[in-house]
Design a protein around this motif. Structure first.
Motif, short mmCIF file in Angstrom:
data_model
loop_
_atom_site.label_atom_id
_atom_site.label_comp_id
_atom_site.label_asym_id
_atom_site.label_seq_id
_atom_site.Cartn_x
_atom_site.Cartn_y
_atom_site.Cartn_z
N TYR A 275 10.35 -1.66 7.27
CA TYR A 275 11.60 -1.99 7.96
C TYR A 275 12.74 -1.17 7.35
CZ TYR A 275 15.83 -4.51 9.26
OH TYR A 275 17.07 -4.83 9.72
N ALA A 276 13.51 -0.51 8.20
CA ALA A 276 14.61 0.34 7.75
C ALA A 276 15.88 -0.49 7.54
CB ALA A 276 14.88 1.46 8.74
N LEU A 277 16.31 -0.61 6.29
CA LEU A 277 17.60 -1.24 6.01
C LEU A 277 18.73 -0.33 6.43
CD1 LEU A 277 16.71 -2.51 2.42
CD2 LEU A 277 16.78 -3.87 4.52
N LEU A 278 18.55 0.98 6.25
CA LEU A 278 19.49 2.00 6.70
C LEU A 278 18.69 3.06 7.45
CD1 LEU A 278 21.60 2.52 3.44
CD2 LEU A 278 22.24 1.16 5.45
N GLU A 279 19.11 3.38 8.67
CA GLU A 279 18.35 4.34 9.48
C GLU A 279 18.51 5.76 8.97
OE1 GLU A 279 18.19 3.84 13.82
OE2 GLU A 279 19.66 2.24 13.52
N GLY A 280 19.61 6.06 8.34
CA GLY A 280 19.87 7.42 7.90
C GLY A 280 20.54 8.25 8.99
N THR A 281 21.44 9.13 8.56
CA THR A 281 22.15 10.02 9.48
C THR A 281 22.10 11.43 8.90
OG1 THR A 281 24.30 9.76 8.39
CG2 THR A 281 23.72 8.11 10.05
N ALA A 282 22.82 12.34 9.54
CA ALA A 282 22.88 13.71 9.04
C ALA A 282 23.53 13.76 7.66
CB ALA A 282 23.66 14.59 10.02
N THR B 267 23.82 10.73 5.54
CA THR B 267 23.41 9.64 4.65
C THR B 267 21.89 9.47 4.66
OG1 THR B 267 23.62 8.00 6.43
CG2 THR B 267 25.58 8.41 5.04
N PRO B 268 21.33 8.96 3.56
CA PRO B 268 19.87 8.80 3.49
C PRO B 268 19.38 7.58 4.24
CG PRO B 268 20.88 8.03 1.47
CD PRO B 268 21.99 8.60 2.30
N ALA B 269 18.09 7.55 4.50
CA ALA B 269 17.43 6.37 5.04
C ALA B 269 16.93 5.51 3.88
CB ALA B 269 16.26 6.77 5.93
N LEU B 270 16.95 4.20 4.08
CA LEU B 270 16.50 3.25 3.07
C LEU B 270 15.62 2.21 3.74
CD1 LEU B 270 16.80 2.32 0.05
CD2 LEU B 270 18.63 0.81 0.86
N SER B 271 14.40 2.02 3.23
CA SER B 271 13.46 1.09 3.85
C SER B 271 12.77 0.24 2.82
CB SER B 271 12.39 1.87 4.64
OG SER B 271 12.93 2.51 5.76
N ILE B 272 12.29 -0.91 3.27
CA ILE B 272 11.38 -1.73 2.48
C ILE B 272 10.03 -1.75 3.20
CG2 ILE B 272 13.11 -3.15 1.34
CD1 ILE B 272 12.65 -5.29 3.48
N ARG B 273 8.97 -1.87 2.41
CA ARG B 273 7.62 -1.74 2.98
C ARG B 273 6.68 -2.70 2.28
NH1 ARG B 273 3.17 1.13 1.08
NH2 ARG B 273 1.63 1.78 2.66
N GLY B 274 5.81 -3.35 3.04
CA GLY B 274 4.76 -4.18 2.49
C GLY B 274 3.41 -3.70 2.99
N SER B 275 2.39 -3.78 2.14
CA SER B 275 1.07 -3.33 2.56
C SER B 275 -0.02 -4.21 1.96
CB SER B 275 0.83 -1.87 2.16
OG SER B 275 0.69 -1.74 0.76
N PHE B 276 -1.20 -4.15 2.58
CA PHE B 276 -2.38 -4.89 2.14
C PHE B 276 -3.58 -3.98 2.32
CE2 PHE B 276 -6.17 -7.30 3.29
CZ PHE B 276 -6.24 -8.25 2.27
N SER B 277 -4.51 -4.01 1.36
CA SER B 277 -5.76 -3.26 1.50
C SER B 277 -6.92 -4.09 1.00
CB SER B 277 -5.69 -1.92 0.76
OG SER B 277 -5.70 -2.12 -0.65
N LYS B 278 -8.12 -3.78 1.51
CA LYS B 278 -9.32 -4.54 1.14
C LYS B 278 -10.52 -3.60 1.01
CE LYS B 278 -11.90 -8.77 2.25
NZ LYS B 278 -13.14 -8.29 1.65
N LEU B 279 -11.24 -3.75 -0.09
CA LEU B 279 -12.47 -3.00 -0.31
C LEU B 279 -13.60 -3.62 0.48
CD1 LEU B 279 -14.23 -0.94 -1.94
CD2 LEU B 279 -14.48 -2.74 -3.67
N GLU B 280 -14.40 -2.77 1.14
CA GLU B 280 -15.62 -3.19 1.82
C GLU B 280 -16.76 -2.30 1.33
OE1 GLU B 280 -15.64 -5.74 3.76
OE2 GLU B 280 -13.68 -5.93 4.73
N GLY B 281 -18.00 -2.72 1.57
CA GLY B 281 -19.14 -1.87 1.32
C GLY B 281 -19.76 -2.01 -0.06
N VAL B 282 -19.03 -2.53 -1.04
CA VAL B 282 -19.57 -2.75 -2.39
C VAL B 282 -19.93 -4.23 -2.49
CG1 VAL B 282 -19.17 -2.53 -4.87
CG2 VAL B 282 -18.12 -0.90 -3.29
N ASP B 283 -21.20 -4.54 -2.35
CA ASP B 283 -21.63 -5.94 -2.24
C ASP B 283 -21.29 -6.77 -3.47
OD1 ASP B 283 -22.68 -5.37 0.25
OD2 ASP B 283 -24.69 -4.98 -0.51
N GLU B 284 -21.26 -6.16 -4.64
CA GLU B 284 -21.07 -6.89 -5.89
C GLU B 284 -19.61 -7.01 -6.31
OE1 GLU B 284 -25.15 -6.01 -8.31
OE2 GLU B 284 -23.61 -4.46 -8.36
N LEU B 285 -18.69 -6.50 -5.49
CA LEU B 285 -17.29 -6.44 -5.91
C LEU B 285 -16.37 -6.71 -4.74
CD1 LEU B 285 -15.57 -5.71 -8.45
CD2 LEU B 285 -15.56 -3.35 -7.60
#
Length: 241
Positions: A130-137, A139-157
């Motif tokens: 999500y962009a807190l500031l879009e940025g212009t010619a 001024t800079p852009a400022l964003s916050i970001r959230g992410s999630f990841s998951k391991l698959e394929g390793v049966d023991e972990l």
């Protein structure tokens, strides 16, 4: 776009050279070694931004191939015993396919996936920016970001990661440098009959810096480094509009 094809091909060829299976083969591993291993592998499996702070806009897409390499402790026992040939490389490479889509209200959503060649590692992730500031010619852009990841394929972990990032960027002609701060939570547990470890929950903090380069219309190359307790370096080639 021939140049883009060769960049993408290079990314997946490099990753296939170093990939190895992850499996438990040593019952003498300690809880501390398992925690260190989970932390380093979790960083390697995290969903890196690989894009500047500015959002894509309602009609925007960003589709690319990435290679992120993580500087692991290859001389430690836990890496030597947990890869199938007992000879880990200094860096763990993980290729990804990464897609982002712009939405209304200064929001981008994204997803990534990989099945690492010659390895049992599979990985998927999702992100929201999500962009807190879009940025212009001027001024800079400022964003916050959230992410999630998951391991698959390793049966023991089982490993999942969640990250929260704040990103800033400013474009100059064909170049868009960006930087950010990230808090990454790594959750890991084992399902092996050989060992019995407590679950791992670690939070690490990192700084990141990147550069997006647009040598051709629509075609972009990203370089990114994340520096902290475990360091990472990434390259991405793709189409952004």
């Amino acid at each position: 776009m021939k140049r883009a094809f060769f960049v993408v091909l290079f990314i997946f060829l490099v990753s296939s050279v170093f990939a190895e299976d992850i499996e438990f083969t040593d019952s003498t591993l300690t809880q501390g070694e398992f925690e260190s291993f989970t932390k380093e592998l979790g960083v390697a499996l995290s969903f890196n931004p690989m894009s500047p702070a500015e959002t894509l806009g309602v009609t925007g897409f960003d589709i690319g191939a990435e290679l992120v390499v993580t500087d692991i402790s290859d001389n430690k026992k836990y890496w030597e015993t947990l890869v199938d040939d007992n000879d880990p490389s200094s860096y763990l490479p993980v290729p990804r396919l990464h897609v982002q889509k712009g939405l209304p209200f200064n929001i981008d959503i994204g997803a990534m996936y990989t099945a690492v060649p010659n390895s049992n590692i599979k990985l998927w992730g999702v992100e929201l920016k999500y962009a807190l500031l879009e940025g212009t010619a001027a001024t800079p852009a400022l964003s916050i970001r959230g992410s999630f990841s998951k391991l698959e394929g390793v049966d023991e972990l089982d490993i999942t990661t969640q990250s929260g990032d704040i990103l800033i960027s400013k474009g100059f002609m064909m170049l868009t440098p960006y930087a950010g701060l990230s808090a990454l939570r790594i959750n890991g547990s084992e399902n092996s009959d050989l060992v019995n470890f407590e679950d791992v929950h670690e939070v690490i903090y990192r700084g990141l810096a990147g550069l997006q380069f647009s040598p051709l219309p629509l075609f972009v190359i990203n370089l990114e480094a994340s520096i902290g307790e475990v360091n990472q370096y990434g390259v991405k080639a793709g189409i952004r509009f």
